[in-house]
Design a protein around this motif. Sequence first.
Motif, PDB file in Angstrom:
ATOM      1  N   VAL A 110     -18.499  18.338   7.872  1.00 50.64           N
ATOM      2  CA  VAL A 110     -17.212  19.043   7.922  1.00 50.64           C
ATOM      3  C   VAL A 110     -17.018  19.960   6.720  1.00 50.64           C
ATOM      4  N   HIS A 111     -17.561  19.578   5.571  1.00 53.39           N
ATOM      5  CA  HIS A 111     -17.408  20.385   4.364  1.00 53.39           C
ATOM      6  C   HIS A 111     -18.517  21.428   4.196  1.00 53.39           C
ATOM      7  N   SER A 112     -19.405  21.538   5.167  1.00 54.24           N
ATOM      8  CA  SER A 112     -20.515  22.473   5.043  1.00 54.24           C
ATOM      9  C   SER A 112     -20.094  23.896   5.397  1.00 54.24           C
ATOM     10  N   PHE A 127     -19.733  16.772  15.405  1.00 49.01           N
ATOM     11  CA  PHE A 127     -19.433  17.856  14.473  1.00 49.01           C
ATOM     12  C   PHE A 127     -20.680  18.673  14.125  1.00 49.01           C
ATOM     13  N   GLY A 128     -21.850  18.040  14.167  1.00 53.75           N
ATOM     14  CA  GLY A 128     -23.060  18.744  13.762  1.00 53.75           C
ATOM     15  C   GLY A 128     -23.871  19.343  14.885  1.00 53.75           C
ATOM     16  N   HIS A 129     -23.516  19.050  16.144  1.00 52.30           N
ATOM     17  CA  HIS A 129     -24.444  19.364  17.231  1.00 52.30           C
ATOM     18  C   HIS A 129     -24.670  20.852  17.459  1.00 52.30           C
ATOM     19  N   ASP A 130     -23.716  21.718  17.117  1.00 55.65           N
ATOM     20  CA  ASP A 130     -23.860  23.153  17.396  1.00 55.65           C
ATOM     21  C   ASP A 130     -23.953  24.003  16.135  1.00 55.65           C
ATOM     22  N   LEU A 131     -24.276  23.418  15.007  1.00 52.99           N
ATOM     23  CA  LEU A 131     -24.330  24.177  13.758  1.00 52.99           C
ATOM     24  C   LEU A 131     -25.393  25.271  13.791  1.00 52.99           C
ATOM     25  N   GLY A 132     -26.393  25.136  14.640  1.00 54.93           N
ATOM     26  CA  GLY A 132     -27.470  26.114  14.696  1.00 54.93           C
ATOM     27  C   GLY A 132     -27.283  27.217  15.696  1.00 54.93           C
ATOM     28  N   HIS A 133     -26.107  27.282  16.311  1.00 49.99           N
ATOM     29  CA  HIS A 133     -25.872  28.332  17.305  1.00 49.99           C
ATOM     30  C   HIS A 133     -25.846  29.709  16.659  1.00 49.99           C
ATOM     31  N   THR A 134     -26.367  30.660  17.402  1.00 51.01           N
ATOM     32  CA  THR A 134     -26.419  32.052  16.961  1.00 51.01           C
ATOM     33  C   THR A 134     -25.054  32.715  17.076  1.00 51.01           C
ATOM     34  N   PRO A 135     -24.898  33.920  16.499  1.00 50.26           N
ATOM     35  CA  PRO A 135     -23.728  34.731  16.845  1.00 50.26           C
ATOM     36  C   PRO A 135     -23.817  35.153  18.315  1.00 50.26           C
ATOM     37  N   PHE A 136     -22.690  35.509  18.887  1.00 51.46           N
ATOM     38  CA  PHE A 136     -22.598  36.023  20.257  1.00 51.46           C
ATOM     39  C   PHE A 136     -22.957  34.986  21.323  1.00 51.46           C
ATOM     40  N   ASP A 181     -30.900  19.906   7.682  1.00 47.18           N
ATOM     41  CA  ASP A 181     -32.044  19.397   6.909  1.00 47.18           C
ATOM     42  C   ASP A 181     -32.441  20.310   5.760  1.00 47.18           C
ATOM     43  N   LYS A 182     -32.293  21.633   5.967  1.00 45.50           N
ATOM     44  CA  LYS A 182     -32.927  22.536   5.019  1.00 45.50           C
ATOM     45  C   LYS A 182     -32.061  23.692   4.543  1.00 45.50           C
ATOM     46  N   LEU A 183     -31.103  24.144   5.355  1.00 46.83           N
ATOM     47  CA  LEU A 183     -30.420  25.393   5.042  1.00 46.83           C
ATOM     48  C   LEU A 183     -29.080  25.214   4.348  1.00 46.83           C
ATOM     49  N   GLU A 184     -28.465  24.056   4.506  1.00 44.74           N
ATOM     50  CA  GLU A 184     -27.242  23.785   3.758  1.00 44.74           C
ATOM     51  C   GLU A 184     -27.628  23.423   2.322  1.00 44.74           C
ATOM     52  N   VAL A 185     -26.903  23.954   1.374  1.00 40.45           N
ATOM     53  CA  VAL A 185     -27.222  23.730  -0.035  1.00 40.45           C
ATOM     54  C   VAL A 185     -26.118  22.901  -0.672  1.00 40.45           C
ATOM     55  N   THR A 186     -26.508  21.800  -1.301  1.00 41.97           N
ATOM     56  CA  THR A 186     -25.556  20.964  -2.027  1.00 41.97           C
ATOM     57  C   THR A 186     -25.867  21.044  -3.520  1.00 41.97           C
ATOM     58  N   SER A 187     -25.070  20.373  -4.304  1.00 43.56           N
ATOM     59  CA  SER A 187     -25.294  20.384  -5.755  1.00 43.56           C
ATOM     60  C   SER A 187     -26.570  19.644  -6.132  1.00 43.56           C
ATOM     61  N   GLY A 216     -27.598  31.973  11.533  1.00 40.31           N
ATOM     62  CA  GLY A 216     -26.447  31.472  10.801  1.00 40.31           C
ATOM     63  C   GLY A 216     -25.290  32.444  10.707  1.00 40.31           C
ATOM     64  N   MET A 217     -25.492  33.675  11.144  1.00 50.68           N
ATOM     65  CA  MET A 217     -24.444  34.689  11.017  1.00 50.68           C
ATOM     66  C   MET A 217     -23.300  34.455  12.002  1.00 50.68           C
ATOM     67  N   THR A 218     -22.101  34.843  11.617  1.00 47.81           N
ATOM     68  CA  THR A 218     -20.994  34.920  12.555  1.00 47.81           C
ATOM     69  C   THR A 218     -21.086  36.236  13.312  1.00 47.81           C
ATOM     70  N   ASP A 219     -20.342  36.340  14.402  1.00 47.32           N
ATOM     71  CA  ASP A 219     -20.348  37.582  15.184  1.00 47.32           C
ATOM     72  C   ASP A 219     -19.979  38.777  14.313  1.00 47.32           C
ATOM     73  N   ARG A 220     -18.883  38.654  13.589  1.00 45.64           N
ATOM     74  CA  ARG A 220     -18.385  39.800  12.844  1.00 45.64           C
ATOM     75  C   ARG A 220     -19.290  40.155  11.670  1.00 45.64           C
ATOM     76  N   TYR A 221     -19.941  39.147  11.062  1.00 48.59           N
ATOM     77  CA  TYR A 221     -20.859  39.446   9.960  1.00 48.59           C
ATOM     78  C   TYR A 221     -22.084  40.191  10.480  1.00 48.59           C
ATOM     79  N   ALA A 222     -22.611  39.762  11.630  1.00 46.71           N
ATOM     80  CA  ALA A 222     -23.768  40.443  12.204  1.00 46.71           C
ATOM     81  C   ALA A 222     -23.435  41.892  12.550  1.00 46.71           C
ATOM     82  N   ILE A 223     -22.250  42.122  13.103  1.00 50.24           N
ATOM     83  CA  ILE A 223     -21.834  43.487  13.460  1.00 50.24           C
ATOM     84  C   ILE A 223     -21.674  44.341  12.210  1.00 50.24           C
ATOM     85  N   LYS A 224     -21.046  43.788  11.182  1.00 50.98           N
ATOM     86  CA  LYS A 224     -20.854  44.540   9.945  1.00 50.98           C
ATOM     87  C   LYS A 224     -22.187  44.869   9.283  1.00 50.98           C
TER      88      LYS A 224
END
Length: 336
Positions: free
Chosen positions: A49-51, A105-114, A141-147, A316-324
Amino acid sequence: MLFREESENREYEILDVRAAKSRETRGRTYEEEKCDFRTEFQRDRDRIVHSKSFRRLMHKTQVFLSPEGDHYRTRLTHTLEVAQVSRTVARILRYNEDLTEAIAFGHDLGHTPFGHNGESVLAKIRPNGFLHNEQSLRTVDKLEVTSRRRGLNLTEEVRDGILNHRGDVKPLTYEGQIVKICDRIAYINHDIDDAIRSNIISMSDLPKYELEILGSTHSDRINNLIVDLCKNSEGRDEVCLSPDFQKALLDLRTFMFSNVYNNNVVQAAIELNKVETVISSLYSYYNDHPEELPELYLEVAGEDGVEEAVKDYISGMTDRYAIKLYSDLFVPKAWQ
């Protein structure tokens, strides 16, 4: 105060004998000191949830791209609905609610934009294809960065549930099986709601026999599916719907693919060719210019190769970030 040991003891008193117990977890990749108050599955839920990838879900499309109106689902609202339905089922069947919620909460974290269209494009242009459930696992496993390190270091039960929430492999826990079914229950029903709101279909278009079984309203269908799932799964070695409800839900899913997901009006509304242009262009650009990747993905490129890092970045991009980003890279400033 309620300490972790007390919560763990309560699981043995309250939960079904087949439920996953946090004290018996298969563990994490890296050993960690336990929390004084939270169980291992509660910690996993909180980490997700905090990712950053969880927060990005609010700006990722479910079905309709940038819809006009405040009530269409996004990938985040879909995730919340899956978690709510899954937790309800887990509570009724006396399975582990914390584990169920963490997987949901974690099942769709890898979904693409659009939405699914973005996933289809990325799958088509990548030599090894693309599956969002595999990317969801890679994200935690690999792309979220913690302290402490890269990756959330989740328990094996949560990781398995995320990976196997779709596909032919049965999750190793009953909690994972719950999320797998409730994901389908949630998205079919809320996509019907959105499709009717957007005038793609009307209630009269929905198959009548299936509605007689499942229910004629959104709330009736959700309630009836939950009741059937719980009654049919009680005391069994598998979490599953009854044959009649399973067939009706699959038939309704087939109807949605024919009349909504692959509908020409929907495809035109989301301008699929433009989605493909954005993702394909970004994919080609960063494969040709890997030095322009953000620092995290430069590290990934050094470990797993440039194509893998570019896929990670784009998915990992959001729709609007990919468009921008596409606009910044390819559209002349005078035209913006």
